[in-house]
Write an enzyme that holds these catalytic residues in place. Structure first.
Site: not given
Length: 324
Positions: A138-140, A142
């Site tokens: 997951l993106d930072k 998110t």
């Protein structure tokens, strides 16, 4: 640093007629089919003491297969006692609800304090699994659901399932703009030509498909449910920006906060202080990598997104949908 892998085996007769990469994936289940394909193309595989130069080579059964391959040796990281929100766990997999701010993997500026460090503490044996069992990221900032493999066979099956688009991942988001309906974005994504830390829709990029539908309409924003077919870096954020509906709070693609016209001061403050993309991995469904049982998990929206939706809903009720 690299380590050398040596594997040898006779092709079983029941694999007659199958492609070499399929045969090797069945014979050596600890390694993914994509890794095996790379070994074949790198001249690391011999069949009957002859180099195999194509993954499509048909096997008859009875062939002697030898693999001598160099693979990167995983960098060793420290285990750290970081709390994990565990949704599900058995001896093969772990599903967590990842909070905002917990970086997935150590990197530049994040040498420790990451999900990987936490996994090494929670499950020390996971150190023997490549990337500590992390199958997708997951993106930072998110939030939401992630699956982690605790063993190499589980990881191999999950990676193959991800590449075959057999794992369903759904997200909730809040975007700028009042959208009228759902749709599909089928646009390739690659590295931005000039901003090398960003991604962008690019003709030379990798295929990327995002489905979206409207969950709730606000005055100048929309609450969305999204489903990924592919898993490109920043995919939802890039696709939504491409159709001019970037996510609220996105520090990279979203631009400055844009509250509705004549909004209450409380809403304006809330949006100014919303410092992460309003994106949450809300549902995950997959076939268990060992038992094949279909499993599904849901993670409720985090408090900051609940508050954002409530404030935008109250603003819409006060002013009406037609007033922007």
């Amino acid at each position: 640093m690299t380590k050398q892998i040596k594997l040898s085996q006779i092709v079983p007769d029941h694999l007659f007629g199958k492609r070499l990469d399929q045969v090797l994936a069945e014979m050596f289940p600890d390694y993914s089919r994509s890794r095996i394909k790379d070994w074949i193309l790198a001249d690391a595989v011999q069949v009957n003491q002859q180099l195999a130069n194509t993954p499509r080579q048909k096997m008859l059964g009875g062939e002697q297969v030898d693999i001598l391959a160099d693979t990167p040796e995983d960098q060793r990281f420290e285990a750290e006692a970081i709390d994990l929100n565990i949704v599900y766990e058995d001896e093969h997999i772990l599903v967590i609800n990842n909070p905002a701010g917990l970086v997935v993997h150590p990197g530049a500026g994040n040498a420790d304090g990451t999900l990987l460090n936490a996994l090494l503490h929670h499950c020390p044996g996971i150190a023997e699994v490549p990337r500590a069992g992390i199958v997708h990221r997951l993106d930072k900032d998110t939030t939401g659901l992630m699956v982690i493999a605790k063993t190499i066979p589980a990881q191999t099956h999950l990676v193959d399932a991800m590449q075959a688009r057999e794992i369903t991942r759904e997200y909730e988001a809040v975007c700028y703009g009042a959208m009228t309906g759902g749709g599909l974005i089928n646009e390739p994504i690659g590295r931005h030509l000039t901003k090398r830390t960003q991604m962008a829709v690019s003709p030379g990029g990798k295929p990327a498909v995002t489905h979206y539908r409207v969950m709730e309409k606000y005055r100048a924003h929309t609450r969305l449910r999204l489903r990924l077919e592919t898993g490109r870096t920043h995919q939802i954020r890039v696709h939504m920006t491409f159709i001019n509906h970037s996510l609220v709070g996105d520090p990279v693609y979203g631009g400055r906060p844009r509250p509705p016209r004549k909004a209450e001061e409380s809403l304006m403050v809330l949006m100014r202080n919303f410092k992460r993309q309003a994106l949450h991995a809300i549902m995950l469904r997959l076939a268990h990598p060992i038992t094949s049982e279909i499993l599904e998990w849901h993670a409720p929206l985090p408090d900051d997104m609940v508050q954002l939706n409530a404030a935008l809903r109250a603003d819409t009720q006060q002013h009406g949908l037609d007033y922007v």
